[in-house]
Design a protein around this motif. Sequence first.
Motif, PDB file in Angstrom:
ATOM      1  N   LEU A 178       0.189   3.933  -2.829  1.00  0.00           N
ATOM      2  CA  LEU A 178      -0.464   5.207  -2.568  1.00  0.00           C
ATOM      3  C   LEU A 178       0.394   6.324  -3.110  1.00  0.00           C
ATOM      4  CD1 LEU A 178      -1.872   4.690   0.965  1.00  0.00           C
ATOM      5  CD2 LEU A 178      -3.151   5.131  -1.097  1.00  0.00           C
ATOM      6  N   TYR A 179      -0.217   7.155  -3.808  1.00  0.00           N
ATOM      7  CA  TYR A 179       0.540   8.231  -4.416  1.00  0.00           C
ATOM      8  C   TYR A 179       0.964   9.209  -3.338  1.00  0.00           C
ATOM      9  CZ  TYR A 179       2.033  11.900  -7.323  1.00  0.00           C
ATOM     10  OH  TYR A 179       2.811  12.847  -7.926  1.00  0.00           O
ATOM     11  N   VAL A 180       2.271   9.253  -3.117  1.00  0.00           N
ATOM     12  CA  VAL A 180       2.784  10.141  -2.086  1.00  0.00           C
ATOM     13  C   VAL A 180       3.877  10.993  -2.717  1.00  0.00           C
ATOM     14  CG1 VAL A 180       3.944  10.236   0.122  1.00  0.00           C
ATOM     15  CG2 VAL A 180       2.329   8.434  -0.332  1.00  0.00           C
TER      16      VAL A 180
ATOM     17  N   LEU B 201       0.827  -1.215   0.000  1.00  0.00           N
ATOM     18  CA  LEU B 201       0.000   0.000   0.000  1.00  0.00           C
ATOM     19  C   LEU B 201       0.856   1.257   0.000  1.00  0.00           C
ATOM     20  CD1 LEU B 201      -3.078  -0.406   2.335  1.00  0.00           C
ATOM     21  CD2 LEU B 201      -3.065   0.003  -0.098  1.00  0.00           C
ATOM     22  N   SER B 202       1.927   1.218   0.812  1.00  0.00           N
ATOM     23  CA  SER B 202       2.813   2.383   0.862  1.00  0.00           C
ATOM     24  C   SER B 202       3.363   2.689  -0.518  1.00  0.00           C
ATOM     25  CB  SER B 202       3.987   2.154   1.805  1.00  0.00           C
ATOM     26  OG  SER B 202       3.568   1.547   2.952  1.00  0.00           O
ATOM     27  N   GLU B 203       3.689   1.605  -1.255  1.00  0.00           N
ATOM     28  CA  GLU B 203       4.222   1.803  -2.594  1.00  0.00           C
ATOM     29  C   GLU B 203       3.145   2.350  -3.519  1.00  0.00           C
ATOM     30  OE1 GLU B 203       7.394   1.316  -3.142  1.00  0.00           O
ATOM     31  OE2 GLU B 203       7.693   0.543  -1.117  1.00  0.00           O
TER      32      GLU B 203
END
Lengths: 424, 184
Positions: free
Chosen positions: B162-164, B158-160
């Motif tokens: 999710l657009y952050v 998810l961390s990868e």
Amino acid sequence: MSYKENILNKYFFAAKNERVEIPFDEINKLLNSINAQNLSLNHFHAKTIINLKYLIMTSTLITTLVAGIYFFNIQNEPAISDTLHQPDISAVETFTINKNQNKKTFTILDKSISNQKTYVKPEKPVISSINITQQTEPEINKFESITQLIITQNDTAKNSNDTLIKRKTYKNQSNNSKHIASDATLNVNINVKNESNDYAEKRNGYDKIFDFNFNNYKWAMVLVDHKCGFIDTTGKEIIKPVYKIIGHFGEYKENWAWVLMNKKIGFIDTSGREIVKPVYDAINYFDEYKEGWALIKKNKRYGFIDTTGYEIVSPVYKHIYNFGEYKEDWALIRLGKKYGFINTTGNEIVKPVYQSIGNFDEYKENWALIVKDKKFGFIDISGNEIVAPIYDQIYNIGEFKDNWMKVKKNGKELFIDSNGEEVF
Amino acid sequence: MDSKTKQKEFMLLYEVIHTSFIKYCKAKSYGIMDYKDLVNESVLRAFEKFERLQKKDSFAAYIYSIASNIIKNELRRKKISRLPDNYIIDVKQLTENHAIQKFEIEILYKALHKLPEKQKEAIILFEISGYSIKEIAEIQKSGISAIKQRLKRGRQKLSELLYVPVVMKEEKRQPLKVLLMLFF
């Protein structure tokens, strides 16, 4: 907790604390209604299916009727006009221009837009200046000519600098009547501008306007062609609707919000000014590496911006390591496969030309080992090459004589002293 | 069992999980069907076969599996294998107020759909519905370590996804140690 984790938790927090829109009582009512009708679920389904059956039958009948009428009309209609086969033209602008004395540029006298409807789109280019670079016809007498350029932009010519222009030249005659003196297609250089100041005035409403409750500002988010912007309560466009996404104000910095345009990130402030143009692939939080700086990424290269939005370190480095890892106020940088240092003013204090750089004080106080072309040398804490990287091997200082360091160069062994000079 | 008694018993068990269940349905049904339909249909089906439920302790597992099956059937019916690649939310889809808050939630939901089914379910139950690992193990009929693994991997992915807009720090480099080993 890492930064990524923080962001993830932020999303989870939002989802977890979202208001539940189905009250508990509603479920109870649902079951009550089932019990009251004394219907088993199967019965319920069966009833729905029967209703559906009627629905489908009726809709099929209507569809058949409509289709019949439609085809009947089509057959009796005249042939489809040729206009349908014309290319997809989004805007046709007609300029009336006057030839300047140098005969290469033209002044725009009058401008008219013949296709207003499709013209009002933000991403469509608006021509700001025209510069004819190539002429394919003989010159026309400057006293006689008024030239009209008909510029036809289709969708593919968004950013094109070479748009074909049809040029018609009318010859002025004594009785004010005109006739076409020449008709040619020219290759011209057009400067296109993506945004026009006139645009806001021409805009006629928005696709959607949200409530005036954005953050603490009395602004409303507006949408035009899936792009968002903000207007204030007087209807003034604080932020033009050109961004795909606008983040929260204050998330990165007070009065700043990140924006996404063409998959690139930048910042706007509350006055609507683009503090940082949306050209970066990624921007880190401020103060993570150094106070007042934020790491930026552009084309897989890293740099820094400061709190005024100025690119204090251009994004040219493959990696930038933490400040203070080697020396206070210095950060290791990597350009290609070479290492160097930048300092807190953003200058390259040690140019990235070394294959490797060791820690300071490892061999001698205030010296750091450097490797260049497989040769060893030293730099001092001002970043100067105190011992040029010309030695094949270096031994510990003081091993043979105090303050002397044994080195090997071209197969020969010798000493260097504490100033970096070769002794013998 | 008398229908009124049945309903009373059912509602007693259901009341505990109401909020978590609705959040689960909302996350799980995103882009597939209306979550209110999912809630209603799951409750109706669960209520209909309520007598057959032997262990009333496993009510949560029972109703969650019903909801999960409804989603599976809906997917099969519509032949949706997965949601579109673009996980940045389309602004067009914003139809109500509080656009920004909804934004985040919808971005999360979209990203969730890129995870494997079990991982997604574990993440929803743990992070959004607020169940403990032990409870999730019961619902998913798996071991605790398996759930932990699912949560860990799910979070990582998810961390990868999710657009952050952020650059991650590079790993620290330790070149000198290698150099010294070469010399001596």
